[in-house]
Design an enzyme around this catalytic site. Structure first.
Site, PDB file in Angstrom:
ATOM      1  CG  HIS A  61      -2.110   1.126   1.045  1.00  0.00           C
ATOM      2  ND1 HIS A  61      -3.068   1.314   1.942  1.00  0.00           N
ATOM      3  CD2 HIS A  61      -2.172   2.356   0.502  1.00  0.00           C
ATOM      4  CE1 HIS A  61      -3.835   2.301   1.915  1.00  0.00           C
ATOM      5  NE2 HIS A  61      -3.148   2.920   0.832  1.00  0.00           N
ATOM      6  CD  GLU A 115       0.431   5.352  -1.146  1.00  0.00           C
ATOM      7  OE1 GLU A 115       1.163   5.338  -0.396  1.00  0.00           O
ATOM      8  OE2 GLU A 115      -0.691   5.598  -0.961  1.00  0.00           O
ATOM      9  CG  HIS A 119       2.676   8.497   2.020  1.00  0.00           C
ATOM     10  ND1 HIS A 119       2.304   9.012   3.582  1.00  0.00           N
ATOM     11  CD2 HIS A 119       1.561   8.111   1.780  1.00  0.00           C
ATOM     12  CE1 HIS A 119       0.974   8.482   3.680  1.00  0.00           C
ATOM     13  NE2 HIS A 119       0.420   8.351   2.792  1.00  0.00           N
TER      14      HIS A 119
END
Length: 226
Positions: A61, A115, A119
């Site tokens: 993930h 992502e 992040h």
């Protein structure tokens, strides 16, 4: 003259603040792997990627920078957006190990861009874009959750297993305590959804988690087939 000096001082302060924002420190990563059977067996359902149905395996993930107080940085550098050309040699591996299940079907690019932008940019003081994705792939390669659970008699067959058995199996194999996140199926049953392991700031070494995420599973949880 004073006006010009004031302008340049303000400009310097803005530049310094900008650098600080874009190179935020963090204390550790969460490596988060999700079980596709639980993602799909929910009210939101799922869509297989355009590359086909993923393997019956945990998929990445994300690799998420976090702080020891439980908070986390996000969207740290809008000037360094996701650039697929920088990871062209990793795409095939990412399609296999980091597949998208969101609807409508996609090839993964939107998922990976999210992502990185949310992040990955918060770890760019340590990892380049290529290094960030490669680190997550390398970590997953070393941690075969399906095999670890299978060796403990825990299989993705729709049956329920004690939560502590799942945690113990992973801890015995990996050496650190995992965090298990559950979701619920269409009937409201708690099921194994995501496994969190903590990684040091190099992105290479699994460590004990300084802090665990919030959330709660039942004492027994389903492990649905996929």
């Amino acid at each position: 003259m004073k006006s010009n000096q004031s302008f340049f001082i303000k400009l310097l302060i803005i530049q310094c603040l900008t650098v600080v924002c874009f190179s935020q420190d963090f204390d550790f990563f969460y490596l988060v792997q999700q079980w596709p059977g639980s993602y799909c067996d929910s009210k939101q359902s799922c869509c297989y990627p355009t590359t086909g149905k993923p393997d019956a395996d945990f998929g990445i993930h994300g690799l998420w920078p976090n702080y020891r107080d439980g908070s986390y940085p996000s969207n740290c550098d809008s000037n360094n957006p996701y650039d697929e050309s920088e990871i062209s040699d990793l795409i095939r591996s990412m399609q296999e190990e980091w597949p998208t299940l969101a609807c409508p079907s996609g090839n993964g690019s939107k998922f990976w861009a999210h992502e990185w932008d949310k992040h990955g940019t918060c770890s760019e003081s340590v990892l380049s874009q290529h290094q960030y994705f490669e680190a997550a792939l390398d970590l997953k390669k070393d941690i075969d959750l399906v095999q670890i659970l299978k060796e403990a008699g825990i299989r993705a067959n729709g049956e329920s297993y004690p939560l502590h058995n799942i945690k113990d199996a992973i801890k015995d194999a990996v050496g650190v305590t995992p965090w298990i996140e559950c979701n619920v199926d269409s009937s409201g049953n708690s099921q194994l959804y995501q496994v969190y392991l903590c990684v040091d700031t190099s992105g290479k070494n699994i460590i004990e988690c300084p802090v665990m995420p919030r959330g709660k599973c039942g004492s027994r949880i389903e492990f649905p087939a996929f």
